[in-house]
Enzyme design. Structure first.
Site, PDB file in Angstrom:
ATOM      1  N   GLY A 104       0.814  -1.221   0.000  1.00 25.18           N
ATOM      2  CA  GLY A 104       0.000   0.000   0.000  1.00 25.18           C
ATOM      3  C   GLY A 104       0.843   1.264   0.000  1.00 25.18           C
ATOM      4  CD  GLU A 127       0.646  -5.680  -2.095  1.00 27.74           C
ATOM      5  OE1 GLU A 127       1.560  -6.054  -2.875  1.00 27.74           O
ATOM      6  OE2 GLU A 127       0.272  -4.497  -2.012  1.00 27.74           O
TER       7      GLU A 127
HETATM    8  N1  CO8 Z   1       1.811  -3.853   8.670  1.00 36.08           N
HETATM    9  C1  CO8 Z   1       1.907  -3.874  10.005  1.00 36.08           C
HETATM   10  N2  CO8 Z   1       3.060  -3.777  10.656  1.00 36.08           N
HETATM   11  C2  CO8 Z   1       4.185  -3.653   9.936  1.00 36.08           C
HETATM   12  C3  CO8 Z   1       4.156  -3.617   8.524  1.00 36.08           C
HETATM   13  C4  CO8 Z   1       2.892  -3.724   7.878  1.00 36.08           C
HETATM   14  N3  CO8 Z   1       2.747  -3.658   6.543  1.00 36.08           N
HETATM   15  N4  CO8 Z   1       5.429  -3.507   8.085  1.00 36.08           N
HETATM   16  C5  CO8 Z   1       6.200  -3.443   9.161  1.00 36.08           C
HETATM   17  N5  CO8 Z   1       5.465  -3.537  10.281  1.00 36.08           N
HETATM   18  C6  CO8 Z   1       5.941  -3.531  11.680  1.00 36.08           C
HETATM   19  C7  CO8 Z   1       6.564  -4.842  12.046  1.00 36.08           C
HETATM   20  O1  CO8 Z   1       5.585  -5.783  12.421  1.00 36.08           O
HETATM   21  C8  CO8 Z   1       7.462  -4.442  13.201  1.00 36.08           C
HETATM   22  O2  CO8 Z   1       6.658  -4.311  14.362  1.00 36.08           O
HETATM   23  P1  CO8 Z   1       7.218  -4.878  15.787  1.00 36.08           P
HETATM   24  O3  CO8 Z   1       8.424  -4.038  16.066  1.00 36.08           O
HETATM   25  O4  CO8 Z   1       6.064  -4.597  16.699  1.00 36.08           O
HETATM   26  O5  CO8 Z   1       7.520  -6.313  15.583  1.00 36.08           O
HETATM   27  C9  CO8 Z   1       7.917  -3.041  12.818  1.00 36.08           C
HETATM   28  O6  CO8 Z   1       6.963  -2.578  11.827  1.00 36.08           O
HETATM   29  C10 CO8 Z   1       9.297  -3.009  12.182  1.00 36.08           C
HETATM   30  O7  CO8 Z   1       9.323  -3.952  11.135  1.00 36.08           O
HETATM   31  P2  CO8 Z   1      10.433  -5.121  11.031  1.00 36.08           P
HETATM   32  O8  CO8 Z   1      10.907  -5.509  12.376  1.00 36.08           O
HETATM   33  O9  CO8 Z   1       9.875  -6.186  10.153  1.00 36.08           O
HETATM   34  O10 CO8 Z   1      11.585  -4.308  10.292  1.00 36.08           O
HETATM   35  P3  CO8 Z   1      12.702  -4.895   9.291  1.00 36.08           P
HETATM   36  O11 CO8 Z   1      13.659  -3.783   9.071  1.00 36.08           O
HETATM   37  O12 CO8 Z   1      13.222  -6.200   9.780  1.00 36.08           O
HETATM   38  O13 CO8 Z   1      11.916  -5.198   7.923  1.00 36.08           O
HETATM   39  C11 CO8 Z   1      10.365  -4.735   6.131  1.00 36.08           C
HETATM   40  C12 CO8 Z   1      11.333  -4.145   7.181  1.00 36.08           C
HETATM   41  C13 CO8 Z   1      11.141  -5.517   5.080  1.00 36.08           C
HETATM   42  C14 CO8 Z   1       9.671  -3.546   5.475  1.00 36.08           C
HETATM   43  C15 CO8 Z   1       9.344  -5.649   6.836  1.00 36.08           C
HETATM   44  O14 CO8 Z   1       8.768  -4.955   7.939  1.00 36.08           O
HETATM   45  C16 CO8 Z   1       8.217  -6.112   5.955  1.00 36.08           C
HETATM   46  O15 CO8 Z   1       8.376  -6.981   5.137  1.00 36.08           O
HETATM   47  N6  CO8 Z   1       7.007  -5.508   6.143  1.00 36.08           N
HETATM   48  C17 CO8 Z   1       5.816  -5.921   5.445  1.00 36.08           C
HETATM   49  C18 CO8 Z   1       5.810  -5.416   4.026  1.00 36.08           C
HETATM   50  C19 CO8 Z   1       4.566  -5.904   3.331  1.00 36.08           C
HETATM   51  O16 CO8 Z   1       4.310  -7.082   3.193  1.00 36.08           O
HETATM   52  N7  CO8 Z   1       3.739  -4.940   2.843  1.00 36.08           N
HETATM   53  C20 CO8 Z   1       2.525  -5.254   2.167  1.00 36.08           C
HETATM   54  C21 CO8 Z   1       1.375  -5.245   3.128  1.00 36.08           C
HETATM   55  S1  CO8 Z   1      -0.131  -5.781   2.390  1.00 36.08           S
HETATM   56  C22 CO8 Z   1      -0.658  -4.457   1.529  1.00 36.08           C
HETATM   57  O17 CO8 Z   1      -0.082  -3.416   1.514  1.00 36.08           O
HETATM   58  C23 CO8 Z   1      -1.922  -4.669   0.797  1.00 36.08           C
HETATM   59  C24 CO8 Z   1      -2.472  -3.345   0.236  1.00 36.08           C
HETATM   60  C25 CO8 Z   1      -3.833  -3.533  -0.299  1.00 36.08           C
HETATM   61  C26 CO8 Z   1      -4.870  -3.562   0.763  1.00 36.08           C
HETATM   62  C27 CO8 Z   1      -6.148  -3.207   0.155  1.00 36.08           C
HETATM   63  C28 CO8 Z   1      -7.308  -3.729   0.943  1.00 36.08           C
HETATM   64  C29 CO8 Z   1      -8.569  -3.590   0.199  1.00 36.08           C
END
Ligand code: CO8
Length: 253
Positions: A104, A127
């Protein structure tokens, strides 16, 4: 979850959920839509800049919020449907991107008119790794921006693109040193906001049309709005200023 500030005719919206890498949840979306509605109605505002922080523009929709929702609940709420209000808002919008623009977050960037990215920025539509797909325009806008093959690659593999590749693909307009992202975006916004508002509005509408209609229809639209601009005081001022070798002062009408 967002911070809105003003610098003259430029409004800066900063996403502010740093601990969650600016993951877009419903509350953030509601605040963003409300802010954009208000700024859209404000005649003093000439351009918007959307930014995050050094680590993330936005790492996607909030996975924790979405994880437990059923298809029925998603549809009943038209989950994230309101982001279209952002996409369709009439002020120019520049995305100033550092760090992650994923899912997103990448889609939000593509809803803006163009993006200025830092050398360390990373883009992706991961995603598919979550068992879903893009849902705020990612498949549609990315295919139009960077072409079918590249969009397929990004959405099907879920890999990340670095800033150099994003520039080469046409996903972003400029890549600059990380520390220069916001200053350059603000400067571009100041420049845009200084121009004739009707001209800026119609340029956006005409380029927007290029994604929607046939070439013949688009060319006709462009020519008609071009003709129409000759009815504005700003056209008279802009051309008179050029001929008189002075800077134009646009009134915005
Ligand atoms: N949602 C919720 N929390 C998140 C997200 C996310 N997308 N991304 C990161 N966070 C949180 C982590 O859970 C973590 O929280 P905590 O400290 O409480 O454990 C904190 O942010 C820091 O993240 P990381 O520890 O994972 O940090 P890294 O440096 O190790 O990694 C990354 C960074 C690579 C960005 C990793 O966080 C990651 O892969 N994040 C998810 C990315 C992802 O998959 N994005 C797509 C999400 S789905 C989407 O966007 C669909 C859109 C369409 C929806 C439409 C609906 C109709």
């Amino acid at each position: 979850m967002i911070e809105v500030s003003r610098e003259g005719a430029v409004a800066l919206i900063r996403l502010n959920r740093p601990k969650q890498l600016n993951a877009l949840n419903s509350a953030l979306a509601a605040q963003m839509i409300a802010a954009v509605r208000e700024l859209d109605a404000d005649v003093e505002v000439g351009c918007l800049v959307i930014t995050g922080n050094e680590r993330a523009f936005a790492a996607g929709a909030d996975i924790a919020e979405m994880a437990g929702l059923s298809a029925q609940e998603m549809a009943a709420q038209d989950f994230f449907g309101e982001w279209e209000v952002f996409a369709r808002s009439r002020k120019p919008k520049i995305a100033a991107v550092n760090g992650y623009a994923l899912g997103g977050g990448c889609e939000l960037m593509m809803m803006c008119d163009f993006a200025i990215a830092g050398q360390g920025a990373k883009f992706g539509q991961p995603e598919v790794k979550l068992g879903v797909m893009a849902g705020i325009g990612g498949t549609q806008r990315m295919a139009r921006l960077i072409g079918r093959a590249r969009a397929m690659d990004m959405h099907l593999t879920g890999r990340m693109m670095d800033a150099a590749e994003a520039l080469q693909a046409g996903l972003v307009a400029r890549v600059v040193p990380d520390t220069e992202v916001l200053p350059q975006a603000m400067e571009a916004a100041r420049v845009i906001a200084s121009y004739s508002r009707p001209a800026v509005r119609l340029i956006r509408e005409a380029i927007g049309r290029a994604e929607e209609v046939s070439l013949a229809e688009g060319l006709l639209f462009e020519r008609r709005v071009f003709h129409g601009l000759f009815g504005t005081p700003d056209q008279q001022e802009g051309m008179a200023a050029f001929l008189e070798k002075r800077a134009a002062v646009f009134r915005g009408d």
